[in-house]
Design a protein around this motif. Structure first.
Motif, PDB file in Angstrom:
ATOM      1  N   GLN A 160       0.435  -0.627  -0.057  1.00 10.86           N
ATOM      2  CA  GLN A 160      -0.063   0.018  -0.320  1.00 10.86           C
ATOM      3  C   GLN A 160       1.179   1.110  -0.047  1.00 10.86           C
ATOM      4  N   PHE A 161       1.653   1.542   0.942  1.00  2.45           N
ATOM      5  CA  PHE A 161       2.789   2.284   0.566  1.00  2.45           C
ATOM      6  C   PHE A 161       3.653   2.540  -0.383  1.00  2.45           C
ATOM      7  N   ALA A 162       3.703   1.418  -0.708  1.00  2.00           N
ATOM      8  CA  ALA A 162       4.057   1.410  -2.613  1.00  2.00           C
ATOM      9  C   ALA A 162       3.419   2.829  -3.621  1.00  2.00           C
ATOM     10  N   ARG A 167       7.946   3.403  -0.901  1.00  2.00           N
ATOM     11  CA  ARG A 167       8.825   1.883  -0.324  1.00  2.00           C
ATOM     12  C   ARG A 167       9.984   1.426   0.680  1.00  2.00           C
ATOM     13  N   ILE A 168       9.584   1.320   0.843  1.00  2.00           N
ATOM     14  CA  ILE A 168      10.350   0.454   1.791  1.00  2.00           C
ATOM     15  C   ILE A 168       9.790  -1.266   2.137  1.00  2.00           C
ATOM     16  N   GLY A 169      10.544  -1.809   3.189  1.00  2.00           N
ATOM     17  CA  GLY A 169      10.206  -3.593   3.344  1.00  2.00           C
ATOM     18  C   GLY A 169       9.234  -3.698   4.312  1.00  2.00           C
ATOM     19  N   ALA A 170       9.461  -4.856   4.855  1.00  2.00           N
ATOM     20  CA  ALA A 170       8.243  -5.091   5.505  1.00  2.00           C
ATOM     21  C   ALA A 170       9.258  -4.611   6.958  1.00  2.00           C
ATOM     22  N   ASP A 171      10.644  -5.468   7.689  1.00  5.51           N
ATOM     23  CA  ASP A 171      10.423  -5.051   9.024  1.00  5.51           C
ATOM     24  C   ASP A 171      11.412  -3.841   8.875  1.00  5.51           C
ATOM     25  N   GLU A 172      10.638  -2.348   7.869  1.00 10.37           N
ATOM     26  CA  GLU A 172      10.645  -1.235   8.611  1.00 10.37           C
ATOM     27  C   GLU A 172       9.216  -0.456   9.125  1.00 10.37           C
ATOM     28  N   ILE A 173       8.270  -1.998   8.941  1.00 17.23           N
ATOM     29  CA  ILE A 173       6.974  -1.748   9.806  1.00 17.23           C
ATOM     30  C   ILE A 173       6.704  -2.604  11.424  1.00 17.23           C
ATOM     31  N   LEU A 174       6.389  -2.233  12.086  1.00 15.58           N
ATOM     32  CA  LEU A 174       5.479  -2.687  13.229  1.00 15.58           C
ATOM     33  C   LEU A 174       4.271  -2.844  13.527  1.00 15.58           C
ATOM     34  N   LEU A 175       3.847  -3.322  14.269  1.00 16.13           N
ATOM     35  CA  LEU A 175       2.541  -3.302  13.854  1.00 16.13           C
ATOM     36  C   LEU A 175       2.283  -2.897  15.710  1.00 16.13           C
ATOM     37  N   LEU A 314     -12.206   0.378   8.668  1.00 12.98           N
ATOM     38  CA  LEU A 314     -12.533  -1.098   8.744  1.00 12.98           C
ATOM     39  C   LEU A 314     -13.100  -1.590   9.938  1.00 12.98           C
ATOM     40  N   SER A 315     -12.536  -1.295  11.350  1.00  8.20           N
ATOM     41  CA  SER A 315     -13.379  -1.551  12.404  1.00  8.20           C
ATOM     42  C   SER A 315     -12.059  -0.726  13.669  1.00  8.20           C
ATOM     43  N   ALA A 316     -12.623  -0.134  13.688  1.00  9.93           N
ATOM     44  CA  ALA A 316     -12.371   0.057  15.584  1.00  9.93           C
ATOM     45  C   ALA A 316     -11.839  -0.819  16.773  1.00  9.93           C
ATOM     46  N   SER A 317     -13.131  -2.226  16.649  1.00 14.54           N
ATOM     47  CA  SER A 317     -12.656  -2.637  17.921  1.00 14.54           C
ATOM     48  C   SER A 317     -11.640  -3.697  17.566  1.00 14.54           C
ATOM     49  N   VAL A 318     -11.094  -4.439  15.865  1.00 18.80           N
ATOM     50  CA  VAL A 318      -9.982  -4.722  16.052  1.00 18.80           C
ATOM     51  C   VAL A 318      -8.950  -4.500  16.730  1.00 18.80           C
ATOM     52  N   ARG A 319      -8.560  -3.476  16.707  1.00 20.36           N
ATOM     53  CA  ARG A 319      -7.279  -2.211  17.243  1.00 20.36           C
ATOM     54  C   ARG A 319      -6.313  -3.234  16.704  1.00 20.36           C
ATOM     55  N   CYS A 320      -5.988  -2.534  16.091  1.00 20.78           N
ATOM     56  CA  CYS A 320      -4.708  -2.312  15.214  1.00 20.78           C
ATOM     57  C   CYS A 320      -4.181  -1.418  14.200  1.00 20.78           C
ATOM     58  N   GLY A 321      -2.926  -1.479  14.871  1.00 22.95           N
ATOM     59  CA  GLY A 321      -2.545   0.214  14.050  1.00 22.95           C
ATOM     60  C   GLY A 321      -1.029  -0.116  13.395  1.00 22.95           C
ATOM     61  N   TYR A 322      -0.262   1.033  13.150  1.00 23.02           N
ATOM     62  CA  TYR A 322       1.408   0.221  12.166  1.00 23.02           C
ATOM     63  C   TYR A 322       1.764   1.706  12.729  1.00 23.02           C
ATOM     64  N   ILE A 323       3.126   1.522  12.844  1.00 22.93           N
ATOM     65  CA  ILE A 323       4.186   2.288  12.844  1.00 22.93           C
ATOM     66  C   ILE A 323       5.463   1.921  11.691  1.00 22.93           C
ATOM     67  N   ALA A 324       5.273   2.650  10.539  1.00 23.61           N
ATOM     68  CA  ALA A 324       6.588   2.984   9.960  1.00 23.61           C
ATOM     69  C   ALA A 324       7.534   3.130   9.947  1.00 23.61           C
TER      70      ALA A 324
ATOM     71  N   SER B  76       7.981  -5.439  -8.312  1.00 27.38           N
ATOM     72  CA  SER B  76       8.223  -6.599  -6.899  1.00 27.38           C
ATOM     73  C   SER B  76       9.177  -5.205  -5.522  1.00 27.38           C
ATOM     74  N   LEU B  77       8.496  -5.479  -4.868  1.00 32.19           N
ATOM     75  CA  LEU B  77       9.218  -4.894  -3.503  1.00 32.19           C
ATOM     76  C   LEU B  77      10.406  -5.123  -3.092  1.00 32.19           C
ATOM     77  N   PRO B  78      10.970  -5.023  -1.573  1.00 29.07           N
ATOM     78  CA  PRO B  78      11.843  -5.824  -1.252  1.00 29.07           C
ATOM     79  C   PRO B  78      11.176  -6.027   0.061  1.00 29.07           C
ATOM     80  N   LEU B  79      10.399  -7.107  -0.204  1.00 29.29           N
ATOM     81  CA  LEU B  79       9.463  -8.372   0.483  1.00 29.29           C
ATOM     82  C   LEU B  79      10.606  -8.910   1.719  1.00 29.29           C
TER      83      LEU B  79
END
Lengths: 475, 475
Positions: A160-162, A167-175, A314-324, B76-79
Motif C-alpha cells: 500500500q505504501f509503495a 518504498r520500504i520493506g516489511a522490516d521497517e513496519i511494526l504492528l 475497517l474496524s475500531a474494535s479490532v485494535r490494530c495500528g502500525y508504525i513505519a 516487486s517489493l523488497p519483501l
C-alpha cells in the motif's frame, strides 16, 4: 471518580483547592502543606474551617498529619491527568470527548465523536474474515506471534505504501495495538520528561492527553489551511527546540485541511536544520479522493515516522495500528513493545485486518464511504448554516467540519448544555494547546443524521448564550 | 500463513495461478496480464470469475488496472520472505529470552520460553468462540467499545475473584491488552522517573525490562521458598523507600514457589507501615491445584493491585489482561489507557475470552493441564538429573523448574551455545536484578519433549564448560 466535596461550601472550597494543587503537582508527594493558620489567612476563612477540610482530606487519604509537625501530602498520584469530577460536571479537558463518546449509552447522539456509525463499517467483510479466522492454524489462535506482528499484514501495508511512493520493506513496519499506542511507543523511544513537543493548534485532543502522560511540554503551532504556520513553526523550533512534531498531514484532525507541497517541503527542511523528528499520523488518509502531500513519503522515513490504523474505515474494535520507521528504530521499538505489552496487537486481529484488506470489496467500501461523506458534509453544512455556525473550510474528505460558532458562544458551555440532552459535542479548546478555540466546535458529519439533532443544537446554543458567567473550558 | 482463497474455489484458482506466474517471473514487473476474456477462455471459467479474481489481486496490491488498457503487474517489493532470524550475538539481557522465543522459527526448541506448546491450548473452545463472534452484533465487530472494556468479561472475572474470596464490583476491574500492559499502566500512574521499585530476585525478566522503560531504580529482594526474604524486604523499605513492589504470589516466576500465610501477612503489614503499593501479578494462579495465599485477597485491594491475563491457559494470541484495583484508581487508569492506547483490548478479543471462560469445557481443560504438567515436571526432573542439573524446589504447579547448573557452568554461556543449535534457554541472570543467578537456569517442562533435547543440552553444557573466558551475561 472522586466525589464532590462533602459538607459546607467553604470547607469544600479548601478541599478543592488542596486537591487541585496536588493534582497539578504544585504540592508534591510528601510535601508539607501550608499550616492551618496560613491557609486560613490566605483564603480569608476561619482556622476551624480549614482544620475541618484538612481533617476530611486526611480521611480521604490524600494528606496525613504528623503529630507536632503538620500535614503532608500522601499517596499522591504523580500523574494526575485531569481534574476529577462527576460525569456531567467533568472538566472539559482533552479526555472529555473521549470518555463521553465511549461511555455514552445507545441513545446518545455523538456529533462530537471521532468515528463513523457502526452501520457504515464493512460488516460483511469483517464477518467473512472472522469466519475464515475460525479455520486458521492453531498457532495463530493460541500463540504470541512474531515480535513485529503478522508478516502477511506488514507485507500488505508495504505494498500500500509503495502505491503512494513510499518504498520500504516489511522490516521497517511494526504492528501496534492502535495508532495511539504507536505514537505512545515513539514517545517512549524519543522523549524524556521535560522535553518539548510541537503540536498543531488545533490538533487531535488525544495528542495533548498523550503528551501529558509523558510529562512533556507542549508548544502549539497555529494551523493554516495549508499546514502549520511556517513562521510560527520556525520560531518554535528556534526558541523551544522541540524533540518531535506530531501532526496529521492528510485530512488534518480537527480542521480537515491538507498540507500544500510548498509547506510540506519547507517543514522538512526546517526539521532537518533543527534536528526535529516528525511523527505523521496518517489515520484519515483513506478518506482522501487523491493523495495529498505526505511528509513521510517526501522524506522517505529519514526523519519522519509514519503512523496509522484501520480504526476509521475497517474496524475500531479490532485494535490494530502500525508504525513505519527506519529499521534501526523499529528494532528498538520492538524491545519497547515487548517490555511494555509483551508484543503488539493480537495476531488474530492482524489476520482479520489482512483478510479484509485483501478482500476485493474493501476498496469499493472505501470509495463508497467517500461518496457518502461528501453528501453528508453538504447536508451538515446546510444544517450548521441554519444555526449560524460556519465551517472554516470545505474539506476534500473525511467527516469533520471545524466550525465557528455564532459570536459570543462559548463552545464548552454549549457542549455542557448539549450533554444534558445526551448529545456529545467536541468543543474547540479540547483541541487547542493555547486555548485559542473557545468559539470553535468540531462536528462529525456522519453522526448528524438524527432528526432530533437540529432542535437539540439550537437549544444548546440558546442555553450557552444565556449562560453568561459559565465560561469554564478546561477549568 | 496465506489465507485460503476467499469466496469460491474458482476465483481462488485464478488468483493462485496469477500469483504463481508472478512469483516464478513468467509474468514480470510492469508486464500486462492476459485480458479477462483470454484468461477466462484459457481456464474454462466465466469472465466474471476472472474479473473478481483480478479485482482481489488488485486489492492485494499485486496487480493494478490501468483504465482503458488492462491489468499490469505491480513492481516487486523488497519483501521480507521470512522473519528476521534471531540475533545470535545479542546481549543476554532481559529482552534476550523474549526476542529469541518469539522470533525463533518453527524448528526452534524452546525450554526457555514462557508459554505452553500450541497444541496444549483449548483449540476447539477458541474456534467455537471465534465462530460465535462471527455472529455477534455489528457494534461489537466495528466499534471501540466501553472505556473499561467488556462488561460481560468484567462480570465473569468479578465472579471468579469472589470464588477466591475477593469480592469486588465490575467497576473495580479494567481490561488491558495484556498482563504486561496492565502493569505498565499501573507504573505510569504511580511512578516517576528516578523512583525505586522492589522486585523479587529472581523475578520475571520482563519486570526488569519494563522498569527500565520507566527509568526507575530496581531493588531486588532475595526470594525464599516462602516468599520474599522478610529481613531484606524490611531493610529495602527503610533504606530505599520504594513506591511499589511487583511480584507473583501464586507459582512465582521463575522459581515456582508460593507465599506462606505468615510471609503474606507480614509483607502486607510492612507495606502498610511504609506506604508501599503492591502489584500482584496472578498470571499463573490457574495452575495451582489449591489456591495459595494471595496478597490482593488478604488485603482486599486496600494497597494491592491485582493483575492477570489469559495468555498462559487460554490464548496468548487473543491479547487480553486485566487490572483489579480500587475504584478511584481504575478511574485514573481508564484516562491513562485512553491517552496511551485509546482503550484497552479489542472488544472482539474480550468476547472470545468471555465465551471460552463460560464454555463448560474450560475448567476441564485447566484441570487436564495441571495433571499433564505434573507428569512433565517429573519427567523433566529426571532428564535434568541425568545432566547433573537440580531444581531448587518441586513446585506444586506450573511449568517452570528453576534449576542449578553443575558447578562452574555459566548459564549465559550455555544459552549462547544452545542457541547455535536452535535451542532457546532462559539463563538465570536475566531474572536477577543483583546478577546473582549466574549458575541458574529456568526450564519450561512443557517444552522439553523433543527427543533431540537431551543431547543438545549435553552438548551446550560441554561447550559452556570449555568456554572459560566467555562469561558475558548482560554485557
Amino acid at each position: 471518580m472522586r466525589e464532590k466535596a462533602p459538607g459546607g461550601s467553604r470547607i469544600g472550597l479548601v478541599m478543592e483547592s488542596i486537591r487541585r494543587r496536588i493534582a497539578g503537582r504544585s504540592l508534591a508527594h510528601e510535601e508539607k502543606l501550608p499550616s492551618i493558620r496560613a491557609t486560613a489567612k490566605t483564603m480569608g476563612l476561619s482556622p476551624s474551617t480549614v482544620a475541618e477540610a484538612y481533617e476530611r482530606l486526611g480521611a480521604e487519604g490524600l494528606i496525613r498529619s504528623r503529630p507536632g509537625s503538620g500535614f503532608y501530602v500522601v499517596g499522591s498520584l504523580p500523574l494526575a491527568l485531569r481534574e476529577v469530577a462527576p460525569r456531567i460536571d467533568r472538566a472539559v479537558d482533552p479526555f472529555w470527548v473521549s470518555r463521553q463518546s465511549l461511555d455514552g449509552g445507545a441513545e446518545t447522539i455523538r456529533p462530537g465523536c471521532g468515528w463513523l456509525p457502526t452501520e457504515w463499517m464493512p460488516d460483511a467483510a469483517i464477518r467473512r474474515a472472522v469466519r475464515s479466522l475460525a479455520k486458521a492454524e492453531g498457532a495463530l489462535l493460541a500463540d504470541y506471534g512474531p515480535s513485529r506482528g503478522s508478516l502477511r499484514l506488514r507485507n500488505l501495508l508495504a505494498r500500500q505504501f509503495a502505491d503512494e511512493g513510499l518504498r520500504i520493506g516489511a522490516d521497517e513496519i511494526l504492528l501496534a495495538s492502535s495508532g495511539t499506542q504507536a505514537i505512545d511507543l515513539i514517545c517512549r523511544l524519543l522523549l524524556q520528561p521535560g522535553d518539548t513537543v510541537l503540536l498543531d493548534d488545533p490538533c487531535y485532543f488525544n495528542f495533548r492527553a498523550l503528551m501529558r502522560a509523558h510529562r512533556v511540554d507542549i508548544v502549539g503551532v497555529p494551523r493554516t489551511k495549508d499546514g502549520p504556520n511556517l513562521a510560527a513553526f520556525e520560531t518554535a523550533l528556534k526558541v523551544h527546540r522541540p524533540r518531535i512534531y506530531v501532526t496529521n498531514s492528510a485530512i488534518h484532525n480537527p480542521t480537515g485541511s491538507l498540507l500544500s507541497p510548498q509547506v510540506a517541503h519547507r517543514v522538512l527542511k526546517l526539521a532537518a536544520h533543527h534536528d526535529l523528528t516528525i511523527v505523521e499520523d496518517d489515520i484519515f488518509s483513506d478518506f482522501e479522493p487523491e493523495p495529498s502531500p505526505r511528509l513521510a513519503v517526501l522524506d522517505g522515513l529519514e526523519r519522519t515516522v509514519r503512523i496509522g490504523s484501520v480504526s476509521k474505515t475497517l474496524s475500531a474494535s479490532v485494535r490494530c495500528g502500525y508504525i513505519a520507521a527506519k529499521a534501526g528504530w523499529i528494532e528498538e521499538l520492538v524491545d519497547l513493545q515487548v517490555a511494555t505489552n509483551f508484543g503488539g496487537p493480537s495476531p488474530m486481529a492482524a489476520e482479520i485486518v489482512a483478510h479484509v484488506l485483501s478482500d476485493g470489496s474493501y476498496r469499493r467500501h472505501v470509495a463508497a464511504l467517500r461518496t457518502r461523506l461528501a453528501k453528508r458534509r453538504r447536508e451538515a453544512t446546510t444544517l450548521l448554516a441554519s444555526l449560524n455556525i460556519e465551517p472554516w473550510i470545505e474539506p476534500v474528505g473525511g467527516f469533520y467540519l471545524w466550525s465557528r460558532l455564532p459570536d459570543g458562544i462559548n463552545a464548552a458551555d454549549m457542549a455542557r448544555a448539549a450533554l444534558a440532552d445526551n448529545v456529545v459535542l467536541a468543543p474547540g479548546n479540547v483541541f487547542s494547546a493555547g486555548q485559542t478555540a473557545t468559539e470553535w466546535m468540531r462536528f462529525n458529519v456522519a453522526q448528524m443524521a438524527d432528526p432530533r439533532l437540529p432542535d437539540l443544537l439550537r437549544k444548546a446554543l440558546t442555553s450557552a448564550t444565556t449562560n453568561d458567567n459559565g465560561s469554564n473550558a478546561e477549568r
